[in-house]
Design a protein around this motif. Sequence first.
Motif, mmCIF file in Angstrom:
data_model
loop_
_atom_site.group_PDB
_atom_site.id
_atom_site.type_symbol
_atom_site.label_atom_id
_atom_site.label_comp_id
_atom_site.label_asym_id
_atom_site.label_seq_id
_atom_site.Cartn_x
_atom_site.Cartn_y
_atom_site.Cartn_z
ATOM 1 N N GLY A 45 0.419 -1.152 -0.156
ATOM 2 C CA GLY A 45 0.401 -0.276 0.277
ATOM 3 C C GLY A 45 0.336 1.110 0.102
ATOM 4 N N ASP A 46 -0.095 2.709 0.298
ATOM 5 C CA ASP A 46 0.780 3.555 0.378
ATOM 6 C C ASP A 46 1.971 3.547 1.608
ATOM 7 O OD1 ASP A 46 1.104 6.767 -1.627
ATOM 8 O OD2 ASP A 46 0.922 6.948 0.990
ATOM 9 N N ARG A 47 2.808 4.443 1.218
ATOM 10 C CA ARG A 47 3.694 3.998 3.015
ATOM 11 C C ARG A 47 2.577 5.098 3.665
ATOM 12 N NH1 ARG A 47 8.182 4.007 0.871
ATOM 13 N NH2 ARG A 47 9.054 2.218 1.478
ATOM 14 N N ASP A 48 2.560 6.710 3.097
ATOM 15 C CA ASP A 48 2.386 7.804 3.761
ATOM 16 C C ASP A 48 1.257 7.070 4.755
ATOM 17 O OD1 ASP A 48 4.667 9.255 3.185
ATOM 18 O OD2 ASP A 48 3.518 10.526 1.413
ATOM 19 N N LEU A 49 0.079 6.684 3.394
ATOM 20 C CA LEU A 49 -1.543 6.966 3.773
ATOM 21 C C LEU A 49 -1.026 5.455 5.979
ATOM 22 C CD1 LEU A 49 -4.575 6.706 3.904
ATOM 23 C CD2 LEU A 49 -4.145 4.749 1.995
ATOM 24 N N LEU A 50 -0.435 4.468 5.456
ATOM 25 C CA LEU A 50 -0.782 3.682 6.526
ATOM 26 C C LEU A 50 0.340 3.783 7.466
ATOM 27 C CD1 LEU A 50 0.840 0.662 3.838
ATOM 28 C CD2 LEU A 50 -1.127 0.797 5.139
ATOM 29 N N GLN A 51 1.485 4.558 7.621
ATOM 30 C CA GLN A 51 1.960 5.918 8.601
ATOM 31 C C GLN A 51 0.922 6.596 9.244
ATOM 32 O OE1 GLN A 51 5.290 7.449 6.613
ATOM 33 N NE2 GLN A 51 6.497 5.474 7.531
ATOM 34 N N GLN A 52 0.150 7.535 8.531
ATOM 35 C CA GLN A 52 -1.124 7.794 9.121
ATOM 36 C C GLN A 52 -2.015 7.364 9.690
ATOM 37 O OE1 GLN A 52 -2.601 10.083 5.604
ATOM 38 N NE2 GLN A 52 -0.873 11.221 5.060
ATOM 39 N N CYS A 53 -2.289 5.628 9.006
ATOM 40 C CA CYS A 53 -2.444 4.889 10.367
ATOM 41 C C CYS A 53 -2.539 4.048 10.767
ATOM 42 C CB CYS A 53 -3.730 3.915 9.560
ATOM 43 S SG CYS A 53 -4.631 4.365 7.758
ATOM 44 N N GLY A 54 -0.704 4.956 12.048
ATOM 45 C CA GLY A 54 0.028 4.563 12.844
ATOM 46 C C GLY A 54 0.606 2.772 12.486
ATOM 47 N N LEU A 55 1.347 2.639 11.600
ATOM 48 C CA LEU A 55 1.920 1.200 10.464
ATOM 49 C C LEU A 55 3.144 2.118 10.640
ATOM 50 C CD1 LEU A 55 1.554 -1.801 10.686
ATOM 51 C CD2 LEU A 55 1.675 -1.307 8.097
ATOM 52 N N ALA A 56 4.235 1.854 11.473
ATOM 53 C CA ALA A 56 5.240 1.560 11.647
ATOM 54 C C ALA A 56 5.789 1.531 10.281
ATOM 55 C CB ALA A 56 6.420 1.268 12.284
ATOM 56 N N SER A 57 6.946 2.040 9.694
ATOM 57 C CA SER A 57 7.794 1.886 8.174
ATOM 58 C C SER A 57 8.019 -0.164 8.110
ATOM 59 C CB SER A 57 8.375 2.482 7.535
ATOM 60 O OG SER A 57 9.400 2.933 9.142
ATOM 61 N N ALA A 58 8.572 -0.006 9.169
ATOM 62 C CA ALA A 58 9.399 -1.179 9.183
ATOM 63 C C ALA A 58 9.741 -1.477 10.470
ATOM 64 C CB ALA A 58 10.490 -1.873 8.123
ATOM 65 N N GLY A 59 10.173 -3.165 10.662
ATOM 66 C CA GLY A 59 10.306 -3.216 11.904
ATOM 67 C C GLY A 59 9.405 -4.656 12.508
ATOM 68 N N ASP A 60 10.028 -5.509 13.221
ATOM 69 C CA ASP A 60 9.191 -6.366 13.589
ATOM 70 C C ASP A 60 8.793 -6.964 13.704
ATOM 71 O OD1 ASP A 60 8.791 -8.111 16.551
ATOM 72 O OD2 ASP A 60 6.990 -6.663 16.536
ATOM 73 N N GLY A 61 8.848 -7.692 11.858
ATOM 74 C CA GLY A 61 8.799 -8.306 11.141
ATOM 75 C C GLY A 61 8.034 -8.015 10.715
ATOM 76 N N ILE A 62 7.477 -7.231 10.126
ATOM 77 C CA ILE A 62 6.609 -5.803 9.357
ATOM 78 C C ILE A 62 7.357 -5.152 8.725
ATOM 79 C CG2 ILE A 62 4.754 -4.832 9.449
ATOM 80 C CD1 ILE A 62 4.286 -5.344 12.228
ATOM 81 N N GLU A 63 7.094 -5.529 7.431
ATOM 82 C CA GLU A 63 7.741 -3.794 6.294
ATOM 83 C C GLU A 63 6.903 -3.710 4.964
ATOM 84 O OE1 GLU A 63 9.462 -5.465 1.594
ATOM 85 O OE2 GLU A 63 10.064 -6.979 3.210
ATOM 86 N N ILE A 64 6.731 -2.265 5.025
ATOM 87 C CA ILE A 64 5.836 -1.715 3.932
ATOM 88 C C ILE A 64 6.211 -1.533 2.151
ATOM 89 C CG2 ILE A 64 4.280 0.295 3.859
ATOM 90 C CD1 ILE A 64 4.293 0.771 6.826
ATOM 91 N N GLU A 65 5.855 -2.721 1.797
ATOM 92 C CA GLU A 65 5.867 -2.452 -0.007
ATOM 93 C C GLU A 65 5.572 -1.005 -0.157
ATOM 94 O OE1 GLU A 65 6.995 -5.945 -1.899
ATOM 95 O OE2 GLU A 65 5.797 -4.908 -3.700
ATOM 96 N N HIS A 66 6.012 -0.467 -0.868
ATOM 97 C CA HIS A 66 5.268 1.063 -0.800
ATOM 98 C C HIS A 66 4.777 0.915 -2.571
ATOM 99 C CE1 HIS A 66 4.068 5.400 -1.886
ATOM 100 N NE2 HIS A 66 4.808 5.120 -2.080
ATOM 101 N N HIS A 67 3.404 1.523 -2.610
ATOM 102 C CA HIS A 67 2.976 1.423 -4.355
ATOM 103 C C HIS A 67 2.018 2.954 -4.060
ATOM 104 C CE1 HIS A 67 3.975 -2.322 -5.674
ATOM 105 N NE2 HIS A 67 3.679 -2.641 -4.028
ATOM 106 N N ALA A 68 2.419 4.539 -4.707
ATOM 107 C CA ALA A 68 1.782 5.060 -4.422
ATOM 108 C C ALA A 68 0.405 4.735 -4.921
ATOM 109 C CB ALA A 68 2.878 6.614 -5.375
#
Length: 323
Positions: A45-68
């Motif tokens: 998903g879109d990184r900025d949108l997901l970060q606004q929803c409270g999802l950290a960009s990376a770490g603890d086994g979670i990765e955001i694969e950015h699609h704008a």
Amino acid sequence: MNTDAALTIAITTGEPAGVGPELTAVALAHEVRKRWPEARFVVLGDRDLLQQCGLASAGDGIEIEHHALAVPVEIGKLNAANGCYVLNLLDVAIDGTLDGRFDAIVTAPLQKSTINDAGVPFTGHTEYLAERTNTPRVVMMLAGSSEKPLRVALATTHLPLKDVSAALSIDGLVETLQIIDHDLRAHFGLARPRILVTGLNPHAGENGYLGREEIDVITPALERARALGIDAPGPYPADTLFQLRYLKDTDCVLAMFHDQGLPVLKYATFGEGINVTLGLPIIRTSVDHGTALDLAGTGRADAGSMIAAIDAAVTMARHKRGV
């Protein structure tokens, strides 16, 4: 596929104006990480949108694969300009799972109308997954959580009621039962699944007085399925089948049409249930609800179904890997 690598689950965040992105963030931030610390989650998903929803960009086994996003999102407001963005997330997840990069897909809800308004004919997740994986027949199954393990599969899905009878055939029902039996064994670890089958008509046709589909189609299909080693008794009247005395030793109910089986399941499990597409060469689970545009951004949307869908994807992937 490297069986020593961590299980990797792709999560498509669906309609950006709906609850999908925030429910993904809530699910991963809390329960899911505690339950599956060994798994890796790739959120598409879109990184900025997901970060606004409270999802950290990376770490603890979670990765955001950015699609704008194509255009900025106004929460709760659909915009056809983002229809192809939503579909692209699904394509990336499908291709990655077919290639072995992901072990399973969890899909947040999307809005069919937005994709169609973007100029792409789209019936739904289930049909699109079948087309993209060249799967001739898939089966929709909804299920409760581990605490509410009721499962209901469908012989037909999104059809007008007047078309259901013509869509039922002996060969089709046998193939549907084979898919359910195979996937319950392969992905749910059930040694010999028991599948109770409903009739189509009231009182399962009342010996032909209320319709002959049970006599001409459903019963012959069940006889053939049982000859293949599938435990599939029936056909049972749907209005009395959903009782504990019948369901307590049952792994799945096969209903003939959408609103015959799903109202019962959703009444019993809504908010904790999941949608599983059986018959695919890949594992796909989803939430049992829509985009809930009225709840998006309010903090009132319940992540229970998303947590259950992620749980199921990890469990099914573990069974498939034999771990």
